[in-house]
Write a protein that holds these residues in place. Sequence first.
Motif, PDB file in Angstrom:
ATOM      1  N   ILE A   1      39.420   4.894  46.011  1.00 26.54           N
ATOM      2  CA  ILE A   1      38.912   6.130  45.230  1.00 26.54           C
ATOM      3  C   ILE A   1      37.809   5.808  44.681  1.00 26.54           C
ATOM      4  N   TYR A   2      37.469   4.454  44.120  1.00 26.24           N
ATOM      5  CA  TYR A   2      36.394   4.078  43.378  1.00 26.24           C
ATOM      6  C   TYR A   2      34.857   3.950  44.073  1.00 26.24           C
ATOM      7  N   THR A   3      35.194   3.935  45.599  1.00 27.72           N
ATOM      8  CA  THR A   3      34.067   3.711  46.355  1.00 27.72           C
ATOM      9  C   THR A   3      33.470   5.341  46.374  1.00 27.72           C
TER      10      THR A   3
ATOM     11  N   LEU B   1      35.202 -11.229  28.173  1.00 31.07           N
ATOM     12  CA  LEU B   1      35.507 -10.705  29.486  1.00 31.07           C
ATOM     13  C   LEU B   1      36.063  -9.181  29.569  1.00 31.07           C
ATOM     14  N   ASP B   2      35.206  -8.441  30.198  1.00 31.90           N
ATOM     15  CA  ASP B   2      35.736  -6.854  30.601  1.00 31.90           C
ATOM     16  C   ASP B   2      36.236  -7.041  31.807  1.00 31.90           C
ATOM     17  N   MET B   3      37.632  -6.976  31.859  1.00 31.87           N
ATOM     18  CA  MET B   3      38.547  -7.255  33.157  1.00 31.87           C
ATOM     19  C   MET B   3      38.630  -5.953  33.746  1.00 31.87           C
TER      20      MET B   3
ATOM     21  N   SER C   1      31.366   0.407  31.023  1.00 29.48           N
ATOM     22  CA  SER C   1      30.992   0.825  29.745  1.00 29.48           C
ATOM     23  C   SER C   1      31.306   0.249  28.458  1.00 29.48           C
ATOM     24  N   ASN C   2      32.716  -0.422  28.479  1.00 31.33           N
ATOM     25  CA  ASN C   2      32.976  -1.046  27.325  1.00 31.33           C
ATOM     26  C   ASN C   2      32.091  -2.453  26.988  1.00 31.33           C
ATOM     27  N   GLY C   3      32.300  -3.245  28.346  1.00 29.90           N
ATOM     28  CA  GLY C   3      31.450  -4.166  28.004  1.00 29.90           C
ATOM     29  C   GLY C   3      29.963  -4.240  27.676  1.00 29.90           C
TER      30      GLY C   3
ATOM     31  N   CYS D   1      32.381 -10.184  41.271  1.00 31.48           N
ATOM     32  CA  CYS D   1      33.300  -9.647  42.138  1.00 31.48           C
ATOM     33  C   CYS D   1      34.498 -10.293  42.070  1.00 31.48           C
ATOM     34  N   ARG D   2      35.581  -9.864  41.741  1.00 25.05           N
ATOM     35  CA  ARG D   2      36.769 -10.939  41.922  1.00 25.05           C
ATOM     36  C   ARG D   2      37.867 -10.102  41.568  1.00 25.05           C
ATOM     37  N   ASP D   3      39.181 -10.459  42.199  1.00 24.77           N
ATOM     38  CA  ASP D   3      40.411  -9.861  41.989  1.00 24.77           C
ATOM     39  C   ASP D   3      40.820 -10.247  40.443  1.00 24.77           C
ATOM     40  N   ALA D   4      41.028  -9.297  39.549  1.00 29.42           N
ATOM     41  CA  ALA D   4      41.506  -9.753  38.256  1.00 29.42           C
ATOM     42  C   ALA D   4      43.026 -10.584  38.229  1.00 29.42           C
ATOM     43  N   ALA D   5      43.665 -10.412  39.215  1.00 36.80           N
ATOM     44  CA  ALA D   5      45.010 -11.082  39.375  1.00 36.80           C
ATOM     45  C   ALA D   5      44.715 -12.653  39.732  1.00 36.80           C
TER      46      ALA D   5
ATOM     47  N   GLY E   1      40.471  -2.096  30.238  1.00 33.27           N
ATOM     48  CA  GLY E   1      40.223  -0.561  29.864  1.00 33.27           C
ATOM     49  C   GLY E   1      40.697   0.171  30.973  1.00 33.27           C
ATOM     50  N   LEU E   2      41.689   1.057  30.608  1.00 27.79           N
ATOM     51  CA  LEU E   2      42.193   2.153  31.770  1.00 27.79           C
ATOM     52  C   LEU E   2      42.488   2.011  32.815  1.00 27.79           C
ATOM     53  N   VAL E   3      43.176   0.374  33.287  1.00 30.43           N
ATOM     54  CA  VAL E   3      43.518   0.107  34.540  1.00 30.43           C
ATOM     55  C   VAL E   3      44.945  -0.178  34.635  1.00 30.43           C
TER      56      VAL E   3
ATOM     57  N   HIS F   1      47.769   1.393  33.828  1.00 29.29           N
ATOM     58  CA  HIS F   1      48.592   2.378  34.341  1.00 29.29           C
ATOM     59  C   HIS F   1      48.217   2.708  35.846  1.00 29.29           C
ATOM     60  N   GLU F   2      47.218   2.293  36.476  1.00 33.18           N
ATOM     61  CA  GLU F   2      47.194   2.777  37.936  1.00 33.18           C
ATOM     62  C   GLU F   2      47.745   1.437  38.706  1.00 33.18           C
ATOM     63  N   CYS F   3      48.264   0.461  38.082  1.00 34.01           N
ATOM     64  CA  CYS F   3      48.813  -0.564  38.800  1.00 34.01           C
ATOM     65  C   CYS F   3      50.234  -0.523  39.107  1.00 34.01           C
TER      66      CYS F   3
ATOM     67  N   ASP G   1      50.835  -9.527  37.014  1.00 31.05           N
ATOM     68  CA  ASP G   1      49.915 -10.622  37.258  1.00 31.05           C
ATOM     69  C   ASP G   1      48.492 -10.563  36.619  1.00 31.05           C
ATOM     70  N   ILE G   2      48.014  -9.232  36.465  1.00 31.86           N
ATOM     71  CA  ILE G   2      46.742  -9.093  35.394  1.00 31.86           C
ATOM     72  C   ILE G   2      46.940  -9.635  34.131  1.00 31.86           C
ATOM     73  N   LEU G   3      48.282  -9.218  33.740  1.00 32.11           N
ATOM     74  CA  LEU G   3      48.383  -9.829  32.150  1.00 32.11           C
ATOM     75  C   LEU G   3      48.631 -11.389  32.187  1.00 32.11           C
TER      76      LEU G   3
HETATM   77  C1  LIG Z   1      40.050   3.438  35.855  1.00 28.79           C
HETATM   78  S1  LIG Z   1      38.721   2.218  36.193  1.00 28.79           S
HETATM   79  C2  LIG Z   1      38.487   1.521  34.647  1.00 28.79           C
HETATM   80  C3  LIG Z   1      37.030   1.062  34.476  1.00 28.79           C
HETATM   81  C4  LIG Z   1      36.906   0.580  32.962  1.00 28.79           C
HETATM   82  N1  LIG Z   1      37.695  -0.579  32.769  1.00 28.79           N
HETATM   83  C5  LIG Z   1      36.813   1.674  31.848  1.00 28.79           C
HETATM   84  O1  LIG Z   1      37.535   1.516  30.720  1.00 28.79           O
HETATM   85  O2  LIG Z   1      36.357   2.747  32.205  1.00 28.79           O
HETATM   86  C6  LIG Z   1      40.012   0.922  36.944  1.00 28.79           C
HETATM   87  C7  LIG Z   1      38.883  -0.462  37.383  1.00 28.79           C
HETATM   88  O3  LIG Z   1      39.920  -1.235  37.647  1.00 28.79           O
HETATM   89  C8  LIG Z   1      39.466  -2.029  39.003  1.00 28.79           C
HETATM   90  N2  LIG Z   1      40.459  -2.805  39.452  1.00 28.79           N
HETATM   91  C9  LIG Z   1      41.807  -2.284  39.761  1.00 28.79           C
HETATM   92  N3  LIG Z   1      42.623  -3.143  40.204  1.00 28.79           N
HETATM   93  C10 LIG Z   1      41.905  -4.208  40.137  1.00 28.79           C
HETATM   94  C11 LIG Z   1      42.098  -5.659  40.451  1.00 28.79           C
HETATM   95  N4  LIG Z   1      43.184  -6.169  40.983  1.00 28.79           N
HETATM   96  N5  LIG Z   1      41.087  -6.717  40.314  1.00 28.79           N
HETATM   97  C12 LIG Z   1      39.596  -6.220  39.838  1.00 28.79           C
HETATM   98  N6  LIG Z   1      39.541  -4.805  39.517  1.00 28.79           N
HETATM   99  C13 LIG Z   1      40.482  -4.099  39.754  1.00 28.79           C
HETATM  100  C14 LIG Z   1      39.088  -0.762  39.957  1.00 28.79           C
HETATM  101  O4  LIG Z   1      38.127  -1.243  40.785  1.00 28.79           O
HETATM  102  C15 LIG Z   1      38.246   0.128  38.813  1.00 28.79           C
HETATM  103  O5  LIG Z   1      36.841  -0.081  38.794  1.00 28.79           O
END
Ligand SMILES: C[S@@+](CC[C@H](N)C(=O)[O-])C[C@H]1O[C@@H](n2cnc3c(N)ncnc32)[C@H](O)[C@@H]1O
Length: 212
Positions: free
Chosen positions: A3-5, A42-44, A50-52, A93-97, A112-114, A116-118, A125-127
């Motif tokens: 969806i982010y694309t 780190l803005d993960m 926007s936050n970072g 450009c990395r996987d946060a986990a 930030g705001l991520v 809830h969508e995991c 894993d991210i925590l």
């Molecule tokens: C809703 S956006 C939030 C962006 C920003 N943190 C904010 O507060 O506006 C969620 C972001 O998390 C990223 N994301 C989700 N899962 C991720 C993962 N496993 N590793 C890295 N990025 C991830 C998505 O690509 C997207 O850019």
Amino acid sequence: MDIYTIISAGYDLLLGAWLKDGSTHPLTAAAGLIPDKRSRVLDMCCGTMSNGLAIAAKNPANTVVGLDRSKPMLRQARRKSGKMHLDNVKLLCRDAADTGLRDGCFDHIILGLVLHECTEQLRRDILDEARRLLSPDGTLIVIEWEREESISRKLRFAPVYILEILTTPRFFKDFYHSDKEKYFERHGFIVRESIRCNYTTVISMSKREAGV
Ligand SMILES: C[S@@+](CC[C@H](N)C(=O)[O-])C[C@H]1O[C@@H](n2cnc3c(N)ncnc32)[C@H](O)[C@@H]1O
């Protein structure tokens, strides 16, 4: 295609409409928790960062790293950072986990705001990765959507709520309705402060020592 694309170019406009609608902007609250002294932030899952970028602009002594797995979102972050002429910002450009970064190398981490969508597994894993990357005295700052009490606020938030349910049907509702402080306490953090902001809560935490 994720969806982010599709939404990367309009993401800030879309989100800004809700986060500005009220008294305390979560971005201001989160930035206020980080002092302007030599430290690594780190803005993960930074998205368009926007936050970072707000932190980097407020605190020239900080080095702020934005990390995300979406190249289109990082492209927006790079464009914004260039416009702001910030020289204390880096993007990864990395996987946060599984970041591949070394243990304890950040003093502050923002999620930030991520979460809830995991899926529950990815959230854990991210925590875990955030815990590993934080220095012993480090702070984790989470910004998450928060339940609204009044009917009018609930109605104003409805478009976001519906969009989140449509895009992450199985995970969003559970996390949104959960007691987030308890959730983070269960996952190895000690909650230090919660700041109620527009449609969101900003929660500041430290790591609980292993075995405590
Ligand atoms: C809703 S956006 C939030 C962006 C920003 N943190 C904010 O507060 O506006 C969620 C972001 O998390 C990223 N994301 C989700 N899962 C991720 C993962 N496993 N590793 C890295 N990025 C991830 C998505 O690509 C997207 O850019």
